[in-house]
Design a protein around this motif. Sequence first.
Motif, mmCIF file in Angstrom:
data_model
loop_
_atom_site.group_PDB
_atom_site.id
_atom_site.type_symbol
_atom_site.label_atom_id
_atom_site.label_comp_id
_atom_site.label_asym_id
_atom_site.label_seq_id
_atom_site.Cartn_x
_atom_site.Cartn_y
_atom_site.Cartn_z
ATOM 1 N N LYS A 170 20.336 174.486 -22.715
ATOM 2 C CA LYS A 170 19.462 173.502 -21.716
ATOM 3 C C LYS A 170 20.219 172.044 -21.299
ATOM 4 C CE LYS A 170 14.830 174.977 -23.011
ATOM 5 N NZ LYS A 170 13.579 174.489 -23.594
ATOM 6 N N PHE A 171 20.963 171.430 -22.359
ATOM 7 C CA PHE A 171 21.534 170.286 -21.997
ATOM 8 C C PHE A 171 22.753 170.472 -21.172
ATOM 9 C CE2 PHE A 171 24.626 167.063 -22.759
ATOM 10 C CZ PHE A 171 23.800 165.747 -22.983
ATOM 11 N N THR A 172 23.500 171.544 -21.293
ATOM 12 C CA THR A 172 24.596 171.963 -20.659
ATOM 13 C C THR A 172 24.176 172.290 -19.200
ATOM 14 O OG1 THR A 172 25.720 173.030 -22.430
ATOM 15 C CG2 THR A 172 26.793 173.667 -20.313
ATOM 16 N N GLN A 173 22.986 173.023 -18.728
ATOM 17 C CA GLN A 173 22.738 173.345 -17.426
ATOM 18 C C GLN A 173 22.355 172.372 -16.786
ATOM 19 O OE1 GLN A 173 19.366 175.989 -18.352
ATOM 20 N NE2 GLN A 173 20.601 177.895 -18.796
ATOM 21 N N GLU A 174 21.789 171.162 -17.141
ATOM 22 C CA GLU A 174 21.296 170.013 -16.377
ATOM 23 C C GLU A 174 22.292 168.839 -16.354
ATOM 24 O OE1 GLU A 174 18.794 170.056 -14.495
ATOM 25 O OE2 GLU A 174 18.273 171.917 -14.855
ATOM 26 N N PHE A 175 23.480 168.819 -17.073
ATOM 27 C CA PHE A 175 24.242 167.933 -17.379
ATOM 28 C C PHE A 175 25.184 167.715 -16.140
ATOM 29 C CE2 PHE A 175 28.209 165.916 -19.145
ATOM 30 C CZ PHE A 175 27.724 164.767 -19.656
ATOM 31 N N ALA A 176 25.576 168.561 -15.349
ATOM 32 C CA ALA A 176 26.348 168.230 -14.102
ATOM 33 C C ALA A 176 25.371 167.674 -13.174
ATOM 34 C CB ALA A 176 26.881 169.612 -13.567
ATOM 35 N N ASN A 177 24.153 167.731 -13.027
ATOM 36 C CA ASN A 177 23.347 167.127 -11.779
ATOM 37 C C ASN A 177 22.858 165.666 -12.481
ATOM 38 O OD1 ASN A 177 22.611 169.509 -10.675
ATOM 39 N ND2 ASN A 177 20.895 170.201 -12.276
ATOM 40 N N SER A 178 23.258 165.424 -13.722
ATOM 41 C CA SER A 178 23.217 164.022 -14.179
ATOM 42 C C SER A 178 24.437 163.420 -13.969
ATOM 43 C CB SER A 178 22.907 163.949 -15.836
ATOM 44 O OG SER A 178 21.891 164.748 -16.123
ATOM 45 N N LEU A 179 25.447 163.863 -14.003
ATOM 46 C CA LEU A 179 26.886 163.340 -13.534
ATOM 47 C C LEU A 179 26.657 163.010 -11.973
ATOM 48 C CD1 LEU A 179 29.646 165.251 -15.416
ATOM 49 C CD2 LEU A 179 28.458 163.053 -16.079
ATOM 50 N N ASP A 180 26.019 164.013 -11.188
ATOM 51 C CA ASP A 180 25.870 163.628 -9.706
ATOM 52 C C ASP A 180 25.041 162.249 -9.635
ATOM 53 O OD1 ASP A 180 27.373 165.834 -9.113
ATOM 54 O OD2 ASP A 180 25.822 167.059 -8.904
ATOM 55 N N VAL A 181 24.017 162.023 -10.374
ATOM 56 C CA VAL A 181 23.375 160.906 -10.301
ATOM 57 C C VAL A 181 24.179 159.425 -10.459
ATOM 58 C CG1 VAL A 181 21.230 159.698 -11.221
ATOM 59 C CG2 VAL A 181 21.071 162.322 -11.144
ATOM 60 N N ILE A 182 25.064 159.865 -11.607
ATOM 61 C CA ILE A 182 25.743 158.378 -11.738
ATOM 62 C C ILE A 182 26.645 158.278 -10.743
ATOM 63 C CG2 ILE A 182 27.496 157.668 -13.332
ATOM 64 C CD1 ILE A 182 26.336 159.226 -15.693
ATOM 65 N N VAL A 183 27.322 159.601 -10.076
ATOM 66 C CA VAL A 183 28.211 159.185 -9.081
ATOM 67 C C VAL A 183 27.773 158.523 -7.721
ATOM 68 C CG1 VAL A 183 29.791 160.509 -7.274
ATOM 69 C CG2 VAL A 183 29.611 161.097 -9.651
ATOM 70 N N ARG A 184 26.414 159.014 -7.439
ATOM 71 C CA ARG A 184 25.739 158.504 -6.246
ATOM 72 C C ARG A 184 25.189 157.089 -6.516
ATOM 73 N NH1 ARG A 184 23.439 163.764 -6.166
ATOM 74 N NH2 ARG A 184 21.544 163.087 -7.356
ATOM 75 N N GLY A 185 24.953 156.637 -7.637
ATOM 76 C CA GLY A 185 24.578 155.391 -8.308
ATOM 77 C C GLY A 185 25.748 154.451 -8.020
ATOM 78 N N VAL A 186 26.747 154.820 -8.596
ATOM 79 C CA VAL A 186 28.182 153.888 -8.727
ATOM 80 C C VAL A 186 28.630 153.788 -7.111
ATOM 81 C CG1 VAL A 186 30.367 153.842 -9.288
ATOM 82 C CG2 VAL A 186 28.682 154.582 -11.031
ATOM 83 N N LYS A 187 28.523 154.677 -6.331
ATOM 84 C CA LYS A 187 28.852 154.861 -4.906
ATOM 85 C C LYS A 187 27.881 153.938 -4.062
ATOM 86 C CE LYS A 187 31.439 159.148 -4.181
ATOM 87 N NZ LYS A 187 31.447 160.443 -3.402
ATOM 88 N N SER A 188 26.801 153.670 -4.403
ATOM 89 C CA SER A 188 25.872 152.703 -3.739
ATOM 90 C C SER A 188 25.745 151.345 -4.364
ATOM 91 C CB SER A 188 24.188 153.355 -3.962
ATOM 92 O OG SER A 188 23.877 153.438 -5.416
ATOM 93 N N GLY A 189 26.580 151.259 -5.499
ATOM 94 C CA GLY A 189 26.674 149.908 -5.963
ATOM 95 C C GLY A 189 25.882 149.588 -7.199
ATOM 96 N N LEU A 190 25.229 150.512 -7.893
ATOM 97 C CA LEU A 190 24.478 150.272 -9.020
ATOM 98 C C LEU A 190 25.544 150.286 -10.360
ATOM 99 C CD1 LEU A 190 21.603 152.591 -8.653
ATOM 100 C CD2 LEU A 190 21.500 150.058 -8.591
ATOM 101 N N PRO A 191 25.320 149.377 -11.045
ATOM 102 C CA PRO A 191 25.914 149.241 -12.528
ATOM 103 C C PRO A 191 25.814 150.529 -13.357
ATOM 104 C CG PRO A 191 24.166 147.693 -12.617
ATOM 105 C CD PRO A 191 24.185 148.497 -11.274
ATOM 106 N N LEU A 192 26.788 150.953 -14.119
ATOM 107 C CA LEU A 192 26.557 152.060 -14.852
ATOM 108 C C LEU A 192 25.403 152.363 -15.984
ATOM 109 C CD1 LEU A 192 27.966 154.480 -15.811
ATOM 110 C CD2 LEU A 192 29.337 153.407 -17.406
ATOM 111 N N ASN A 193 25.285 150.958 -16.197
ATOM 112 C CA ASN A 193 23.933 150.912 -17.216
ATOM 113 C C ASN A 193 22.635 151.611 -16.533
ATOM 114 O OD1 ASN A 193 25.653 150.288 -19.431
ATOM 115 N ND2 ASN A 193 24.859 147.963 -19.087
ATOM 116 N N GLU A 194 22.659 150.932 -15.346
ATOM 117 C CA GLU A 194 21.375 151.440 -14.389
ATOM 118 C C GLU A 194 21.340 152.880 -14.186
ATOM 119 O OE1 GLU A 194 18.761 149.489 -13.538
ATOM 120 O OE2 GLU A 194 19.767 147.708 -14.674
ATOM 121 N N CYS A 195 22.495 153.471 -14.016
ATOM 122 C CA CYS A 195 22.696 154.996 -13.703
ATOM 123 C C CYS A 195 22.235 155.546 -14.953
ATOM 124 C CB CYS A 195 24.115 155.356 -13.274
ATOM 125 S SG CYS A 195 24.616 154.379 -11.723
ATOM 126 N N LEU A 196 22.499 155.205 -16.048
ATOM 127 C CA LEU A 196 22.361 155.640 -17.297
ATOM 128 C C LEU A 196 20.665 155.708 -17.686
ATOM 129 C CD1 LEU A 196 25.080 154.642 -19.658
ATOM 130 C CD2 LEU A 196 24.919 156.834 -18.633
#
Length: 329
Positions: A153-179
Amino acid sequence: MSDMTFILVAALAFFAIGGVGWVFAGSAGDGKARKRVGQISGGQLQRGKRHSSALDQAAQKRRQIQESLKDMEQRQRDARKKTLTLRARIQQAGLTLEPTTFWIYSGVAAVLAAVVMFFTGQNLILTFGSVIIAGLGLPRWWLGFLRGRRQKKFTQEFANSLDVIVRGVKSGLPLNECLKIISTESPEPLKSEFQILVEGIAVGVSLEDGLNRMCERMPLPELYFFTTVLVIQQKTGGNLAEALGNLSTVLRSRKMMREKIGALSSEAKSSAMIIGSLPPGVLGIVYATTPSYMSTLFTHPTGQLMLLGGATWMAIGIFVMRGMINFKI
C-alpha cells in the motif's frame, strides 16, 4: 643672410619642438598601452581565478555527493544484512503489540492446536508438528502477510505523495509544509509514517535522522531513493522539484514494470495454485464421499506419517513454485 639664418633657426626650433612632443606623446601612448594591457591581463587573470574557483566548487560538490551516496549505500547494506528483531517486524506490520503479547498469542494458538489434536486422538508426532505450526509458523506467517500488505500500500501511493511535494515546492511552499500536507491528506500507511516524521522534525529531530528512522520502519527501495535525494539536496543544494519529479517518474516506471511482470506471470501463478490445491482438494472430496476409505490415514500411525510426509513435500513444492513465479525489481 640674416633672414636665412632666422628661417633656419625657426625650422630647427620647429623640428626640435615636434621631436620633443613626439617623444612625450609616444611615451604617453606607451604608458596607456601598457596600462591597457595590464587591465586586460588582470581581467583575464580574474576570470581565470573565478573559473578555477567555480571548478573547485563543482568538484567539491561532486565529492560531497559521492561521499553522501557512499554513506547511505553502506547504511542501507548494513540495514539489509541486519537480522530483524520481532519488535521491528511488528512495527513494520503496523501493529502496536509488544513482543510479549505476541508470544502470548502464539502460545495460546499452540495450546489450542494441542487440545484439538488430543481430543481427536492423534499420535504424538502429528500433535507435536501441529503445535509447532500453530505456535511458531502461523503467527509469523500472519505477521509477514500484514507487513507485505502494508508495504505494498505504501508503494502504490508513494509516487502521488512525491507529486504533492513537487507541486508544493514549485508554488513556493517549504519542504516541511509539503510533508505536513502528506501527513494529513494521504491514505494509510503514508499518513501515519509522515506524521511520525513531521512530529519528529517539530521536536528537533533532523530531516536525515527522521528519514532514516522511517526507512527502518518501512524498508523499501522507493523510500531509500527519496531519502537519498532529500539528504543530498539538503547538503549540496539544487533544484528539489526537478529531482523529485524525476524520482516520481522512475517510481511510476518501476510500478508499471512490476504490473507488467505480474500480468506476464499470471498464467504461471494460476497453474501453481491449481497444482498446489489439487492434493488437499482431492483428499477432502474423497473423505467427504467415502470417509471409511480415508479414515485410516488419520487413525493409523503409518497413515499419519504418510500425511505428515505428504504435507512436508507439498510445502516444499509450493515454496519452490513460489520462488519461480515471484519476480522482484
